[in-house]
Each structure stands twice: as structure tokens, then as C-alpha cells.
Design a protein around this motif. Structure first.
Motif, PDB file in Angstrom:
ATOM      1  N   VAL A  43       0.734  -1.249   0.002  1.00 31.00           N
ATOM      2  CA  VAL A  43      -0.063   0.002  -0.115  1.00 31.00           C
ATOM      3  C   VAL A  43       0.809   1.273   0.036  1.00 31.00           C
ATOM      4  O   VAL A  43       1.772   1.494   0.903  1.00 31.00           O
ATOM      5  CB  VAL A  43      -1.039  -0.015   1.187  1.00 31.00           C
ATOM      6  N   SER A  44       0.788   2.047  -1.038  1.00 30.16           N
ATOM      7  CA  SER A  44       1.656   3.038  -1.164  1.00 30.16           C
ATOM      8  C   SER A  44       1.448   4.035   0.011  1.00 30.16           C
ATOM      9  O   SER A  44       0.320   4.343   0.483  1.00 30.16           O
ATOM     10  CB  SER A  44       1.489   3.899  -2.531  1.00 30.16           C
ATOM     11  N   ASP A  46       1.311   7.541  -0.403  1.00 33.35           N
ATOM     12  CA  ASP A  46       0.374   8.400  -0.894  1.00 33.35           C
ATOM     13  C   ASP A  46      -1.042   7.755  -0.604  1.00 33.35           C
ATOM     14  O   ASP A  46      -1.895   8.824   0.014  1.00 33.35           O
ATOM     15  CB  ASP A  46       0.453   8.733  -2.240  1.00 33.35           C
ATOM     16  N   ARG A  47      -1.236   6.556  -0.680  1.00 33.63           N
ATOM     17  CA  ARG A  47      -2.684   6.115  -0.642  1.00 33.63           C
ATOM     18  C   ARG A  47      -3.014   6.017   1.069  1.00 33.63           C
ATOM     19  O   ARG A  47      -4.012   6.489   1.395  1.00 33.63           O
ATOM     20  CB  ARG A  47      -2.854   4.638  -1.078  1.00 33.63           C
ATOM     21  N   ASP A  50      -3.743   9.633   2.082  1.00 29.67           N
ATOM     22  CA  ASP A  50      -5.018  10.017   1.692  1.00 29.67           C
ATOM     23  C   ASP A  50      -6.245   9.252   2.425  1.00 29.67           C
ATOM     24  O   ASP A  50      -7.150   9.798   2.891  1.00 29.67           O
ATOM     25  CB  ASP A  50      -5.344   9.597   0.122  1.00 29.67           C
ATOM     26  N   GLU A  51      -5.891   7.803   2.625  1.00 33.15           N
ATOM     27  CA  GLU A  51      -6.945   7.216   3.345  1.00 33.15           C
ATOM     28  C   GLU A  51      -6.879   7.589   4.976  1.00 33.15           C
ATOM     29  O   GLU A  51      -8.140   7.440   5.548  1.00 33.15           O
ATOM     30  CB  GLU A  51      -6.829   5.729   3.319  1.00 33.15           C
TER      31      GLU A  51
END
Length: 885
Positions: A43-44, A46-47, A50-51
Motif C-alpha cells: 500500500v503506497s 500516498d494512498r 489519503d485514506e
């Protein structure tokens, strides 16, 4: 390497080697949940940002994420939480994440019951407001609903329609816009003989879908409604799913309700035929609705009279009270209906009702034959005939069973005719809630158990946290009395909620009790006062107040759980709080989910939730709580029982008290009822099981699977102690393959136990009264056959003469009563008499006069008058009697 598990089906939780690992910070739990949802995937960064922080993350978000990862890695292990470009990876077997294990089971449609048991409350409950959570929660909850629908379908195919009705009703209430469970509920009701209610579900469904979505029900649901209307064979239970053979006849203690319309002949003569037909149709509907709502079965309509049975096909420990409630409800419904009839036509519809309890013989309802026969049926009918218009009369046995839960008065005895004479009758005027107190008898023993609970509460106070503990034990063993003593010893605020075995609104009824007790007046405002300055206070007050409302929506399940937790926390912050939930073995799945949710959530207030349950709770929830949070209550010791008996039964003579202590075997409730029974009926009643105790145990037996019940009955024929080899002898060949599985199930559920230190073949009933009630439920015909078979088996194994003789004697006794002309009676009597005579002679030789007289007397009563052996035994019996004085 440690075994790491992640749990998402409820509050987020982490475990290592099956031991819980606290994850204190909410963002840590959110990160763990996010990585676990994508276990095995990178899971990056960035993600993750965001999450976890949404569309407008703080500038320090990446640094905060790295700190979170570092903290979580210390908890979970660097070999599990791995850095891998461009982000992070949770390197775990997906089977170690409960959500993935659940998804796989649903996808493969395998082991759905076990998969649903993984849920501990609403998914991701403690991180539900995180940006990523809502979509995942919705997806998992949809899978959960689909899994339950699949289980409903499977159970319907197996003929479990009657059991499923309350579960489906609760499920439909939670998911009002899902059509499939509504169709399943229609099927379950129709197959339970409740066609009118099935059609009413369709009407409610149509109204809901049109109002909420502007849509008509699907063609499939409409076709189901039409099939039910015309009673199409296609909606009946498939023959392949029916039992291979009908259930055996049994003797059961049930409650019979007879209702009759007063002056129906005059009504029919004076009213227009169509008006009369409509009035009677509405009366029949009212009878069916009232009886079925309280778990009874309408056995027959005889003109304008109705006979209903409570306890068929399944006995409940409160069948008598259910019948009384149904009678009151039926009378009120007919009175309401009658007011309109009187206004329009000047004629009133009035009922006479008689209710009586007792032992009947019942068969399998599926055969279509009348399935309740015996004297209690006749007495109920005569009570109804002796009642005045608008009057409900209870028989003496029913009145004893309902106890203080009803109000009314004794009237002059009712004449039931020459055979039965005049019998007492009780005029029923009101039925209460029958909420029993937390126990009033003195607390005897239980010192260590009380200390265990006090230590648990001391830990809650010292750490200012919430905890759930459970006291498990058989019915009547003293759970409620222990809880009362514990609550009194703490000085804490205590709120009590009681689960009930059936009824509308049963899911959250215990919470309704608690809310009403905590906020008896101006409920919403009083709850809101606990959250002054909290912007979520009005929503919490609304959701909690709704629980105590007489009817209406309770809101989304997740919101209700959250609001209840906040409410209890707020009360506990004011003053340490103990919440007692009684009889949670009767709780609906949703309430059990809530308890597990409270247990999993880390609260910052001194709150102890004390659950009281019978061991059957573990059949519903095998993984309930942990060993450190469950206290199993054992029976009292003999000394403790004698102490309690001396207090409760001071008017019962000491010798009788001693025998009662032996029979009760450490169960305080059994002890109390046996003493009361002996005090009222005399010491001669000690051979009988008090009706209240019998109802409690018979209800437990009726919840067994049919093959387990039959095996228990075969064991009861053998006696208090029995062997596996004896059960094999008494079982037909086709029942042998599953015998060990059924015996293990009976052991696990606390009906029997293996005798340690003896032959591994040996077992014993956990309580002699369980054996007595199981044996009493068999027909005399079945008892005769099994006694004969067992006695002959013992003869082949050179069994002791007195045991062989006893079983053959019992076989002869029942067969002579049922079939006095049977040609097999004489050989059976001769064999029984020979063995009893041999045993009597041995007793005489060892100077055991009492045993010798008993055995020789029974032997001579069985042998023929001109039998030479009988003459010799009579001589010995005469000498023994002379020696005895």
C-alpha cells in the motif's frame, strides 16, 4: 516467529500467539486496519496518507505516518510489517485476518455458521469515522447479510421454519429494504401454519418499498405471494427435506387453552349470514394471532370453539404463563372487535376461556393426527364451559406454574363431572411481566466466586476501564443470587436488564429495562444532560431514548452500539457502574454482538458488564469471552445444601429434608422447589418432580436435536449410571454410526458426564432430575420395549439378579397396563420373578431383611399361583416377615 492475528469484524484488535495486544492510539488501529484489508499487497505512502487524513492532510502527514508505522511495528513485529517501495506491506497469511477468512467462506459458501461467529460487533467499529472505513464497512456488512440469508435458505430447506421465524423477523427489521429475507420470512411463516401472517408480510413489504423507493416488489416476491394464497404445493417443504420417519410419541407436560364464543347459536340466528361469517373469521384470526405470538399451536377449531396447546412441538419453561398471556390478549382483541359489532348490529361477541396444565401424550404434528390427548385436555374444556361470559379460568396446576406473575382470585370449585369431581379454579384478571428478582434466598457458600467478581470490579475501578465478565451455570444453580450479593457488596450503581425467551422487541428489551431504570422520567432530556457541551449528545440521547420507547425504529445498528457505549461510559464516569444482563442465553444475536463490542472497546470509565447465562450460550457463541472472563458456577456442596435446606424448609421434617438434599444435588432452585413441594403435598411427594422444576428441565430437553434426545432417553432407561455399550445395545443399527458424536454433544451440553477413574465406558447423568424428566417424557410402550431389551442383554452377560429382575419387571408392568391380554406377558413375568426371587434369597441369607422382603414380595406377585418356586419363596417371605416383627 510469533503467530499474529488481526481482527476487523468488530473493534480493530491485534493478537500475538492468541494473546491480545493493546493498540492504544486510534490512528494506529486505523493504519493496522487499512493494511490488514490489503494484506499481502503493498500500500503506497500516498494512498495511506489519503485514506488516513482525507483530501486535506496536514503537511506533517508523511512524518506522522512514519511514526505510526514505527510504533505499530514494535507491536506487531518487523517481520510482519515490512517497508517495501512505494509504501508498506503487511506480510501475513490472509487466513489470519478475520475479515479475509470470512470473505473466503462466503465466496465458497462453506462453514458459514462458523464464519458468522467471527463477528464481534459492527465491522471496524472503533475506526468507523476514518475516511477509508465507510465503504469497507458497507461491503463487509453486505457480505454478512448475504451470508445470513444463505444460512436462512439452508435451514428452511432442512425444515427449520418454526425456529427461524423470530430470527428472520429481527433480520428484516434490521434490513427493511432487502427482499430476499422478506420472502424467506413469508415461507417460514407459511410452513409454520401462519398463512395470514405470511401474506401480511408481503403487504408490509410492498408498502415499505413503495414508500421508501417508489418500487413495487419483484416478480419473484409477487409470485411467492400468489403461491401462498392458493396454497400451491411448490411452496410447501420439499418431501426430500422432511424427516425420514415421524417423531416418536412422547409424554409432555403442556398447557391447554380452550376458548368458546358465548351464545354463538343466537348470534348466528340474529345476524345476517355474511355479517356472522365475517365476525367469526375475524375471531379465528384473533385466536391464531394471539396463540402463535406466544409460541402456542392452534390444534383445532370445533365450530366456534378453539383448542390451543402450549408446549408442542417444543416445551418452554414458561408455557403456562404464555398461555395466560395469550388468553388475556385474545379476550381484549375480541372485546375490541365486539364493540364495532355492537354499534352496528346491537350484538356482542363474548368469550369463555379455560386454561389447564398437565401431562398429555403428543405425536408428530406432521402426521396430521390430533397430537395432544389426555385428562388435562378434558379439564381445560370443562373449565371453559364453567366460566362466565368474559371470564378466564385457570386450573390449579396452571395457577401453580404461573405463580405471582398473575393477579386474580380463587372461585368456588368447578364441577367437572363424576369422573373428576369438583376442582379448584382461579379467575385470571391480570398478567404481569413476571420479572423475577435477583434472588431472595440466603447466599450459602460462594465465597470464592464472590471474591472473583469483587476482584474483577476492583480491577475495573483501579484501571478506570470497562470489562465484560460472564457467570455460567445450569438453571437454578444460583447465578442471580450471586449477582445480587455481589452488587450489594460493591456500593456501585447497578442497572439490570433481563433477556426474555420470546416476544416483540426482545432484541433490545434488556437495554430498555436499563434505560428506563437509569432515566425514569423525561428520558431524552435526562440522557442529554450527561453530554452537555458534546455536539454528539443530542444524537446519543435520541438513539438511547428510542431503545426504551414502546415501539419504533432504533436507528442503524452501528449507531445504536456506539450510543449505548457512550451512554454507559457517561453513567460510569459519574459513579462506578455495574450492568447486569440476566439470561443472555436467550439474547438475540444483535444483543450478543453489542456485548462483544463493549468487551472489545477500551473505555475510560469504571464499567463492569456482568452477564448471567446457562451453558447453552456456548452453543450459540463457541468463542464467547475468554477463560479469564468466565466464571463457571458449580453446585453447592452437601454441607452447604443442608444449611440452605434448614433455612428454607424448617417446617419439613429432618429426614425428608435430608432426602431432598440428596435429590437436589447442590442446585438451590431445585432444593427450594422440592422443599416447597414437600411442604404442600407431604413427604410422599418426594418421588415426583415438582412441576416448576420439570418445566425448566423439559424445556432444556426439547432444545436437543431429536437423535440426541432419543439417546438420552435410552440412557434414562438404564438408570442414573449407564454405559456406552448399553446405549449401543438399545440403539438400532442405523443409529450406531453417530452414537459417539451424540454422546459427546450430551456431555458438552452438561446433560451427562463421563465417570473418571472407572471404565471409560461408564457415564452418569449430571443430575438425577434430568434422568427423571427424560424418562418421564417417554411413552410407557417405549419404556416397556427398552426395559425388556436391556434386561435380556444383562441376562446374557450374567448381570446381577436384582438389576435384571428390575428391568424385566418394569417391562411387564407397562405392558400389562397397556396390553393386558398380550401373550408375551406370562414369560416376561416368570423371568422377572425368577431373577427377583434369586436376589431375594441372597438378601435373606446375608440377613438383609428389608431387601429380602422387598425382593421376595415382588417376585411372588409376578409368578403364577401354582408355581412351585413361588410356593417356596412365599415360605421364605413368611419367615422373613416374622423375624422382622
Amino acid at each position: 516467529m510469533s503467530l499474529v492475528e488481526v481482527k476487523l469484524l468488530g473493534p480493530v484488535a491485534l493478537a500475538r500467539d492468541h494473546e491480545p495486544v493493546p493498540v492504544p492510539r486510534k490512528k494506529q488501529r486505523a493504519l493496522l486496519a487499512l493494511l490488514a484489508l490489503h494484506v499481502g499487497e503493498v500500500v503506497s505512502t500516498d494512498r495511506l496518507v489519503d485514506e488516513l487524513w482525507g483530501e486535506s492532510p496536514p503537511k506533517s502527514a508523511v512524518g506522522s505516518l512514519q511514526n505510526l508505522v514505527s510504533e505499530l511495528r514494535r507491536l506487531i513485529g518487523s517481520d510482519v510489517l515490512v517497508t517495501r517501495s512505494p509504501g508498506y506491506l503487511l506480510e501475513l497469511n490472509p487466513g489470519l485476518v478475520d475479515a479475509h477468512r470470512f470473505e473466503r467462506a462466503v465466496r465458497e459458501r462453506a462453514e458459514l455458521r462458523e464464519a458468522l461467529a467471527l463477528w464481534r460487533g459492527p465491522a471496524l467499529a472503533d475506526v468507523a469515522d476514518e475516511p477509508f472505513a465507510q465503504a469497507e464497512i458497507a461491503r463487509l456488512e453486505e457480505l454478512r447479510a448475504a451470508a445470513r440469508e444463505e444460512l436462512f435458505a439452508a435451514d428452511l430447506a432442512l425444515g427449520e421454519h418454526a425456529r427461524l421465524v423470530p430470527e428472520l423477523e429481527a433480520f428484516v427489521a434490521q434490513h427493511p429494504l432487502r427482499e430476499r429475507p422478506r420472502g424467506q420470512l413469508m415461507l417460514a411463516l407459511y410452513r409454520s401454519g401462519r398463512q395470514a401472517e405470511a401474506l401480511d408480510v408481503y403487504r408490509q413489504t410492498r408498502a415499505t418499498l413503495v414508500d421508501e423507493l417508489g418500487l413495487e416488489p419483484s416478480a419473484e416476491l409477487h409470485e411467492l405471494e400468489q403461491a401462498i394464497l392458493r396454497q400451491d404445493p411448490s411452496v410447501a417443504l420439499e418431501k426430500a427435506a422432511a424427516p425420514a420417519s415421524p417423531e416418536p410419541e412422547r409424554r409432555k407436560s403442556v398447557t391447554i387453552l380452550f376458548a368458546d364464543v358465548v351464545d354463538s347459536t343466537e348470534l348466528a340466528a340474529r345476524l345476517d349470514p355474511e355479517v356472522y361469517s365475517v365476525a367469526m373469521a375475524r375471531y379465528y384470526e384473533a385466536v391464531s394471532a394471539a396463540v402463535q405470538r406466544h409460541g402456542g399451536v392452534v390444534e383445532k377449531f370445533i365450530g366456534d370453539a378453539t383448542m390451543a396447546v402450549f408446549g408442542v412441538p417444543t416445551v418452554h419453561e414458561d408455557d403456562a404463563l404464555r398461555a395466560a398471556r395469550a388468553a388475556m390478549e385474545l379476550r381484549e382483541a375480541v372485546e375490541e372487535q365486539s364493540s364495532g359489532l355492537f354499534e352496528a348490529h346491537g350484538m356482542a361477541l363474548r368469550l369463555r376461556i379455560g386454561v389447564n396444565s398437565g401431562e398429555v401424550v403428543v405425536g408428530d404434528p406432521a402426521t396430521g393426527e390430533a397430537f395432544a390427548t389426555g385428562s388435562p385436555v378434558h379439564v381445560a374444556m370443562r373449565l371453559e364451559q364453567g366460566a362466565l361470559p368474559g371470564e378466564i379460568l385457570l386450573g390449579e396446576a396452571t395457577s401453580a406454574l404461573v405463580g405471582h406473575a398473575v393477579g386474580g382470585e380463587w372461585i368456588d370449585p368447578v364441577d367437572l363431572g363424576a369422573a373428576l369431581g369438583r376442582v379448584p379454579a382461579f379467575r385470571l384478571q391480570e398478567v404481569g411481566e413476571a420479572e423475577r428478582p435477583l434472588g431472595d434466598a440466603a447466599l450459602v457458600g460462594r465465597t470464592s466466586e464472590l471474591a472473583w467478581l469483587q476482584a474483577a470490579f476492583a480491577g475495573v475501578q483501579a484501571e478506570r476501564r470497562g470489562r465484560v465478565v460472564t457467570v455460567l451455570g445450569d438453571g437454578g444453580v444460583g447465578k442471580s443470587r450471586l449477582a445480587k450479593e455481589f452488587v450489594a457488596s460493591t456500593g456501585a450503581r447497578a442497572l439490570v436488564g433481563r433477556c426474555v425467551s420470546y416476544g416483540q422487541g426482545a432484541t433490545f428489551l434488556p437495554l430498555a429495562h436499563i434505560v428506563r431504570e437509569a432515566a425514569p422520567e423525561r428520558r431524552r432530556e435526562a440522557i442529554a444532560q450527561l453530554f452537555v457541551g458534546d455536539e454528539q449528545g443530542p444524537l446519543i440521547a435520541e438513539r438511547v431514548a428510542q431503545l426504551a420507547a414502546p415501539a419504533g425504529s432504533t436507528g442503524p445498528t452501528g449507531e445504536v452500539f456506539w450510543a449505548v457505549r457512550r451512554f454507559l461510559e457517561a453513567l460510569a464516569l459519574e459513579r462506578p457502574l455495574v450492568v447486569v444482563l440476566e439470561d443472555i442465553h436467550w439474547a438475540e444475536p444483535t444483543l450478543l454482538d453489542l456485548v462483544e463490542y463493549l468487551d472489545a472497546w477500551t473505555t475510560d470509565a469504571p464499567l463492569l458488564v456482568l452477564c448471567l447465562a446457562r451453558k447453552e450460550l456456548l452453543d450459540q457463541r463457541p468463542g464467547w469471552a475468554t477463560e479469564s472472563s468466565v466464571l463457571e458456577l458449580e453446585p453447592l456442596t452437601d454441607d452447604e445444601s443442608e444449611q440452605l435446606a434448614a433455612e428454607l424448609g424448617s417446617e419439613v421434617e429432618q429426614a425428608a429434608r435430608k432426602r431432598i438434599v440428596g435429590v437436589a444435588e447442590g442446585n438451590p432452585l431445585f432444593l427450594e422447589h422440592l422443599l416447597a413441594f414437600a411442604g404442600e403435598a407431604g413427604s410422599g411427594s418426594l418421588a415426583a418432580v415438582p412441576p416448576t422444576v420439570e418445566a425448566l428441565l423439559a424445556a432444556r430437553l426439547d432444545r436437543l436435536a431429536p437423535d440426541e434426545r432419543v439417546l438420552l432417553e435410552r440412557a434414562a432407561v438404564v438408570g442414573r449410571d449407564f454405559s456406552r455399550s448399553a446405549l449401543m445395545t438399545l440403539s438400532p443399527p442405523d443409529a450406531l454410526p453417530g452414537l459417539d458424536r451424540r454422546l459427546a454433544a450430551l456431555t458438552r451440553r452438561g446433560f451427562v458426564r463421563a465417570l473418571r477413574g472407572r471404565d471409560e465406558d461408564a457415564h452418569r447423568f449430571r443430575h438425577v432430575l434430568i434422568r427423571d424428566v427424560a424418562y418421564g417424557g417417554m411413552t410407557k410402550s417405549a419404556r416397556s420395549d427398552l426395559h425388556e431389551r436391556y434386561g435380556n442383554w444383562l441376562r446374557q452377560r450374567d448381570g446381577r439378579d436384582e438389576i435384571v429382575g428390575y428391568h424385566l419387571e418394569q417391562a411387564h408392568r407397562y405392558r400389562a397396563e397397556l396390553q393386558p391380554g398380550d401373550t408375551r406377558l406370562r414369560p416376561l413375568a416368570d423371568a422377572a420373578g425368577t431373577h427377583l426371587g434369586a436376589a431375594g434369597m441372597r438378601g435373606w441369607k446375608r440377613a438383609d431383611l428389608r431387601a429380602a422382603m422387598n425382593l421376595l414380595g415382588r417376585a411372588t406377585s409376578l409368578l403364577e399361583r401354582d408355581d412351585a418356586d413361588r410356593v417356596e419363596l412365599l415360605c421364605e417371605l413368611g419367615i422373613a416377615r416374622r423375624w422382622s416383627g
